[in-house]
Structure formats: structure tokens, C-alpha cells
Scaffold this active site. Sequence first.
Site, short mmCIF file in Angstrom:
data_model
loop_
_atom_site.label_atom_id
_atom_site.label_comp_id
_atom_site.label_asym_id
_atom_site.label_seq_id
_atom_site.Cartn_x
_atom_site.Cartn_y
_atom_site.Cartn_z
N HIS A 60 45.96 51.19 39.55
CA HIS A 60 47.40 51.37 39.77
C HIS A 60 48.01 52.41 38.84
O HIS A 60 47.65 52.52 37.67
CB HIS A 60 48.16 50.04 39.77
CG HIS A 60 48.27 49.31 38.48
ND1 HIS A 60 49.31 49.52 37.59
CD2 HIS A 60 47.52 48.32 37.94
CE1 HIS A 60 49.18 48.68 36.57
NE2 HIS A 60 48.10 47.95 36.74
N ASP A 164 47.48 50.02 30.63
CA ASP A 164 47.61 49.22 31.86
C ASP A 164 48.46 50.05 32.83
O ASP A 164 49.68 50.04 32.72
CB ASP A 164 48.26 47.88 31.54
CG ASP A 164 48.51 47.04 32.77
OD1 ASP A 164 48.03 47.39 33.85
OD2 ASP A 164 49.22 46.01 32.63
N GLU A 195 52.05 47.92 41.37
CA GLU A 195 51.20 46.77 41.06
C GLU A 195 51.95 45.78 40.18
O GLU A 195 51.88 44.57 40.39
CB GLU A 195 49.91 47.23 40.36
CG GLU A 195 48.85 46.14 40.19
CD GLU A 195 48.97 45.32 38.91
OE1 GLU A 195 48.22 44.34 38.78
OE2 GLU A 195 49.81 45.62 38.05
N GLU A 196 52.68 46.31 39.21
CA GLU A 196 53.31 45.44 38.20
C GLU A 196 54.45 44.59 38.76
O GLU A 196 54.89 43.65 38.13
CB GLU A 196 53.84 46.29 37.02
CG GLU A 196 52.75 47.01 36.22
CD GLU A 196 51.87 46.09 35.38
OE1 GLU A 196 52.12 44.88 35.35
OE2 GLU A 196 50.92 46.61 34.76
N HIS A 304 50.74 44.81 27.80
CA HIS A 304 52.16 44.88 28.15
C HIS A 304 53.04 45.15 26.93
O HIS A 304 54.20 44.75 26.89
CB HIS A 304 52.63 43.62 28.91
CG HIS A 304 52.10 43.59 30.32
ND1 HIS A 304 52.57 42.71 31.28
CD2 HIS A 304 51.16 44.33 30.93
CE1 HIS A 304 51.91 42.93 32.42
NE2 HIS A 304 51.05 43.91 32.22
CO CO Z 1 49.99 44.95 33.87
ZN ZN Z 2 47.41 46.45 35.41
#
Ligand code: CO
Ligand code: ZN
Length: 332
Positions: A60, A164, A195-196, A304
Site C-alpha cells: 500500500h 508502513d 489501506e490504512e 504508526h
Molecule cells: Co499501518
Molecule cells: Zn501497512
Amino acid sequence: MKEIIRKLVEAWGPSGSEHQVRDLIRAEVEPYVDEIRVDGMGNLLCRVGSGGKTAIIAAHMDEIGVMTTFVEPKSGYLRFTNLGGLLHSTMVGGRIRFEDGTIGVIGVHEQFGASRTSVPELDDFFIDVSDGADGNNHIAPGSPAGFWRTMEERGTRIIAKSLDDRIGCAIAIEAIRRINKNTPNTLYFAFTVQEEVGLRGARTAAFGLNADVAIALDVTATGDLVRNSKMTVRLGDGAAIKFHDTGHVVPNAVRSWMVNRAEADGIPYQREILTLGSTDAAAIQVTGAGVPAGAISIPCRFLHTTSETVDMGDVEACVKLLVGLTSNPITL
Ligand code: CO
Ligand code: ZN
């Protein structure tokens, strides 16, 4: 590979605004793919090879961010809502970057009062974008923004925001280059959006491809922090092959396919059983009539936050495993 990682993590792309990241990836992969297109959601779909089995490899492009909701009339401070899973405990003093490059700083009510020891609610926070000129700002409600930090290196570790999942994107790009169109399979590399905020892009990316198998590339947590979280994954111990997460039970055939490849090629790997979180593979497995799916996960500390940390040895293991899986005939 580090320079492309730096470009990717320092790019701007909160969920729903992935266009800068998409342009960057397109420029990196275009000479190495047979076909490239963008679907209606904004996913970048790159085909490499034809014939054999069809595989989707998903990473992503989006990162966690915020969207402004309201401008305080007197002070000009911005209020905001979340795009993805914000960690409230990490936000005070955080830097926010808007698309036009404006940097904002996050403040909180009662910074040295109640907020010092308890985790504030989202509406206790605000963003300062004052420029010292007329006290007002030009950021309208509805403006998306991402967190801002530059990438740092410490030995084999990389420390950055948005690892991420830009590290997953970097692994996919590197694999595309190393494969260099030499595969007996049909590979669709899907650089996905949103995605998040709920694995949204992955659902349309898989549509109509009739894939035989899917692999997500995404970060995973580690069990090597101070109070051990009873998770087996450790930073530096190799590619993490997903067995299970909260949205995905990996079929036996898929996890064996990955484990056997890692063992045959002498690639360091570890088993990932994640008890909080999921990946694009969870969405892809339930598209159409169902797609057997697995994931190669990159161990990552401080998920995150703006200081996500990965190890380049693990990254290289993930690239090798992905190239091994996709350049040999897929027999699943
Ligand atoms: Co994430
Ligand atoms: Zn991710």
C-alpha cells in the site's frame, strides 16, 4: 536501495491522496513492466510476464494522516479528524505537512495538566499553522495532511515515518527490477490506496484479475520490546512469513509454499502470528470466488509513529523471498 526508500518515505501520501507516491513508483518501475495502469480507486497495477499462474503482489502507498475539519475563528488553529489509526500518545509536538508544503505543529489542551499523564481524545488536539503575518492561515477544512520527519540511518537500521508501507513498496520495486521480465508467471504488482482506512484499494485491485494466489507486503509488529509481547518476530531475524492475523488465516498450502522457498534458497525467515492488525491480503482473499493469499511481512518497531524502525537485513531477505516465489513456476 536506500535512496529509493528515502524518496518513498519522505513522499507525501495520506490515505486518499496517494498521487505523489504513485507518480514516483511509476517512474521507477515503468521500464521493467509489460503493462501499467491505474484503476478507478487509484491503485497502480503493473503486469510483469504472461502465462502460467497469476499472482497479485500488493503493497500500500498510503500513510496514516489527518484531515482538517474546522478552523477556530479567533485563533486560526485547525481542528482535525484521523485518516487511519492515529496513536494519540505520540502526537503532541508532531509535525504535519500539507500538500502545498505548509508545516503544522500539533498541540494539545492542558499539555502540562491532565494531558500529561492521560491519553487525550482526538478533539483535545489542534494544529498551529500560523505564519506570523496576519495570524490567519490558508488551509481550508477538508485538507489532508501527513506526518513529517526525514529518514535517518543507524547501522543496518532505517528510522522513518511511513515505513508502513513504503518499505513494502520499495521491496516490490526492487523485486520488479531484479525479475526484469524473466518470469514464467503472470505477476500483477498492485500498489494500493487507502489501506490504512480499511483495506479499500486492495478490493478493487484484485477485481477481474482471477488470481491464483496473492501476496501482501506489509510491516508487522515485533515481540522484542522491553516487556515481551509474546510474539515470535524479532527485528533482524529475517523475512516474516505470515501464518495468521486478525483478518486472515493463511491457507496451509500458501504458508508451506513460502517456507519451502525460504529454506530452499537459504533465506532467513520467521513465523508471524499477529494478534492485532491485518493487511491487504485479508481483503484480496475474499474477492471474486476467493483467492488463496499470504503475506511477507517486514518486522518493524514503533509502528504508526514517525520513527518506525526496520532492519536492512530483513528487507533484503524479503526481496529475495519475493523474487524466489515469483520467478520460479508457481505450482499452487
Ligand atoms: Co499501518
Ligand atoms: Zn501497512
